[in-house]
Design an enzyme around this catalytic site. Structure first.
Site, PDB file in Angstrom:
ATOM      1  N   GLY A  12       1.074  -0.989  -0.006  1.00 47.11           N
ATOM      2  CA  GLY A  12       0.143   0.103  -0.129  1.00 47.11           C
ATOM      3  C   GLY A  12       0.958   1.358  -0.012  1.00 47.11           C
ATOM      4  N   TYR A  13       0.138   2.314  -0.075  1.00 47.23           N
ATOM      5  CA  TYR A  13       0.782   3.672   0.141  1.00 47.23           C
ATOM      6  C   TYR A  13       1.870   3.852   0.891  1.00 47.23           C
ATOM      7  CZ  TYR A  13       0.826   8.720  -0.101  1.00 47.23           C
ATOM      8  OH  TYR A  13       1.459  10.259  -0.106  1.00 47.23           O
ATOM      9  N   ASP A  61      -4.917 -12.461   2.809  1.00 45.75           N
ATOM     10  CA  ASP A  61      -5.462 -11.783   3.269  1.00 45.75           C
ATOM     11  C   ASP A  61      -5.381 -11.844   4.756  1.00 45.75           C
ATOM     12  OD1 ASP A  61      -7.502 -10.398   4.452  1.00 45.75           O
ATOM     13  OD2 ASP A  61      -9.468 -11.225   3.306  1.00 45.75           O
ATOM     14  N   LYS A  88      -9.467   2.396   4.258  1.00 43.33           N
ATOM     15  CA  LYS A  88      -9.334   3.859   4.581  1.00 43.33           C
ATOM     16  C   LYS A  88     -10.151   4.975   4.158  1.00 43.33           C
ATOM     17  CE  LYS A  88      -4.953   4.727   2.135  1.00 43.33           C
ATOM     18  NZ  LYS A  88      -5.667   5.820   1.350  1.00 43.33           N
ATOM     19  N   SER A 128      -4.722   6.800  13.432  1.00 41.82           N
ATOM     20  CA  SER A 128      -5.257   8.105  12.655  1.00 41.82           C
ATOM     21  C   SER A 128      -5.691   9.176  13.482  1.00 41.82           C
ATOM     22  CB  SER A 128      -6.329   7.574  11.669  1.00 41.82           C
ATOM     23  OG  SER A 128      -7.225   8.766  11.090  1.00 41.82           O
ATOM     24  N   TYR A 153     -14.891   4.278   9.546  1.00 39.00           N
ATOM     25  CA  TYR A 153     -13.118   4.252   9.529  1.00 39.00           C
ATOM     26  C   TYR A 153     -12.965   4.780  10.789  1.00 39.00           C
ATOM     27  CZ  TYR A 153      -8.597   5.604   8.479  1.00 39.00           C
ATOM     28  OH  TYR A 153      -7.232   5.713   8.824  1.00 39.00           O
ATOM     29  N   LYS A 157     -10.629   2.951  14.387  1.00 38.61           N
ATOM     30  CA  LYS A 157      -9.199   3.122  14.688  1.00 38.61           C
ATOM     31  C   LYS A 157      -9.398   3.245  16.247  1.00 38.61           C
ATOM     32  CE  LYS A 157      -6.832   2.924  10.946  1.00 38.61           C
ATOM     33  NZ  LYS A 157      -5.881   1.897  10.753  1.00 38.61           N
ATOM     34  N   PHE A 182      -1.773  12.431  10.596  1.00 35.22           N
ATOM     35  CA  PHE A 182      -2.472  13.177  10.102  1.00 35.22           C
ATOM     36  C   PHE A 182      -2.882  12.833   8.696  1.00 35.22           C
ATOM     37  CE2 PHE A 182      -2.384  14.527  14.242  1.00 35.22           C
ATOM     38  CZ  PHE A 182      -3.399  15.451  14.894  1.00 35.22           C
ATOM     39  N   ASN A 202      -9.458   8.771  -3.727  1.00 36.00           N
ATOM     40  CA  ASN A 202     -10.241   9.462  -2.668  1.00 36.00           C
ATOM     41  C   ASN A 202      -9.503  10.512  -2.036  1.00 36.00           C
ATOM     42  OD1 ASN A 202     -13.016   7.931  -2.672  1.00 36.00           O
ATOM     43  ND2 ASN A 202     -11.805   6.310  -2.344  1.00 36.00           N
ATOM     44  N   LEU A 204      -6.997  13.718  -1.616  1.00 28.74           N
ATOM     45  CA  LEU A 204      -6.764  15.133  -2.413  1.00 28.74           C
ATOM     46  C   LEU A 204      -5.757  14.918  -3.230  1.00 28.74           C
ATOM     47  CD1 LEU A 204      -7.491  17.819  -2.734  1.00 28.74           C
ATOM     48  CD2 LEU A 204      -6.023  18.563  -0.938  1.00 28.74           C
TER      49      LEU A 204
END
Length: 345
Positions: A12-13, A61, A88, A128, A153, A157, A182, A202, A204
């Protein structure tokens, strides 16, 4: 000897950028575990391009307990787990809450169970700032009370953090750090790896870059009537490489035994609030691009403003942001152009 670290959500990112930072430190041997439902296995190729190292990957998974536990049986000397794997997207969680509870909490349950059963002592949990809810007193500190969750979501958390606290009380051997970060933005400054999802973006910045390159027709600013300086939401944007660095420092913090308790919490943010409109303006200025931007209604689940006080992470982890907003928008655009070249070829 290098410490073997299992990174859930490793393609993932934020997971992939953390793997890069783990490799750059020279102290760790990361192992990626990711089903690639929300990512792509080509990320492993990109990590190799950046670092020159091919990372071992288990495509499973984490909610599948047997398959997940089999990894620990095969990799017997895992020193720690960095747990990212979670859905997320705020609007998606509002629309499909049970999917979020099932995935985000089920995967964490298996991680905690595995740590106990296989004697893994160190856990870093990707939390988060959403756990704080709609905060009136800014900046947010670790002592800020958790608010009413504004979406499923955020609730997952909050529950996830409570799960770790209770398990830490039951299992004193488990040393854990909860990182409440953040708004991650930007990509590795090499431009060779970045934020990518098979689904519609999703966050920005991917929307901004896709509008800039022509993949999307327009950028919508959701809400211009918030009680902020320009009417748009204010967020604490933080470069993803700084977040990745914090995970490495938190892991070393535990390995060095510097934690006062076996469940520590840190905020990760720049300490500066930047509005959505200000971020768009920075992208246009730094990259010399005019975006097709329109204004729309407020989006369900968004809070007007939130930004962090990160002094605790500064002092105890020795961590500070090294990248500014110009690095964020420059690296984001560099990655989008690199990705567009890959897709055209």
């Amino acid at each position: 000897m290098k410490h073997k670290i299992l990174v859930s959500g490793g393609t993932g990112y934020i997971g992939s950028h953390t793997i890069i930072e783990l490799l750059r430190s020279g102290l760790f041997e990361p192992i990626a575990v990711d089903s690639c439902i929300r990512s792509t296995p080509e990320t492993l190729d990109r990590i190799e391009k950046v670092t020159g190292i091919r990372v071992k990957h288990y495509k499973i998974d984490i909610c599948d307990k047997k398959s997940f536990f089999d990894i620990f049986k095969k990799e017997e000397d895992i020193a720690g787990v960095i747990h990212f794997a979670a859905f997320k997207c705020v609007p998606e969680s509002v629309a499909q809450p049970l999917m979020y509870y099932r995935n985000n909490l089920g995967s964490l349950e298996n991680v905690l169970d595995a740590c106990g059963k296989f004697g893994v002592r160190n856990l870093i949990f990707s939390s988060s700032a959403s756990v704080y809810g709609d905060v009136k007193d800014l900046p947010v500190t670790e002592n800020t009370p958790l608010g009413v969750p504004f979406c499923p979501y955020a609730h997952t958390k909050q529950i996830g953090e409570q799960m770790i606290h209770f398990c830490a009380e039951q299992n004193p051997e488990l040393q854990s750090v909860i990182l409440r970060y953040f708004n991650p933005v930007g990509n590795d400054m090499s431009g060779l790896i970045g934020e990518l999802s098979p689904d519609k973006p999703n966050n920005l910045m991917p929307i901004v870059t896709q509008v800039a390159i022509g993949k999307l027709p327009k950028l919508t600013v959701f809400g211009t009537d918030y009680d902020t300086r320009d009417g748009s939401c204010i967020r604490d944007y933080i470069h993803v490489c700084d977040i990745a660095d914090a995970h490495v420092k938190a892991l070393q913090f535990l390995l060095d035994g510097k934690n006062a308790s076996n469940c520590e919490t840190f905020n990760l943010g720049s300490g500066k609030g930047v509005s959505v409109i200000e971020m768009i303006d920075a992208f246009e200025k730094v990259n010399g691009i005019k975006l097709n931007c329109v204004f729309g209604e407020r989006r369900p689940g968004d809070v007007p403003a939130i930004y962090s006080d990160s002094q605790r992470a500064n002092q105890l982890l020795g961590w500070r942001c090294q990248h500014d907003i110009n690095d964020m928008v420059e690296s984001a655009w560099k990655w989008e152009k690199q990705l567009n070249g890959e897709q055209r070829n």
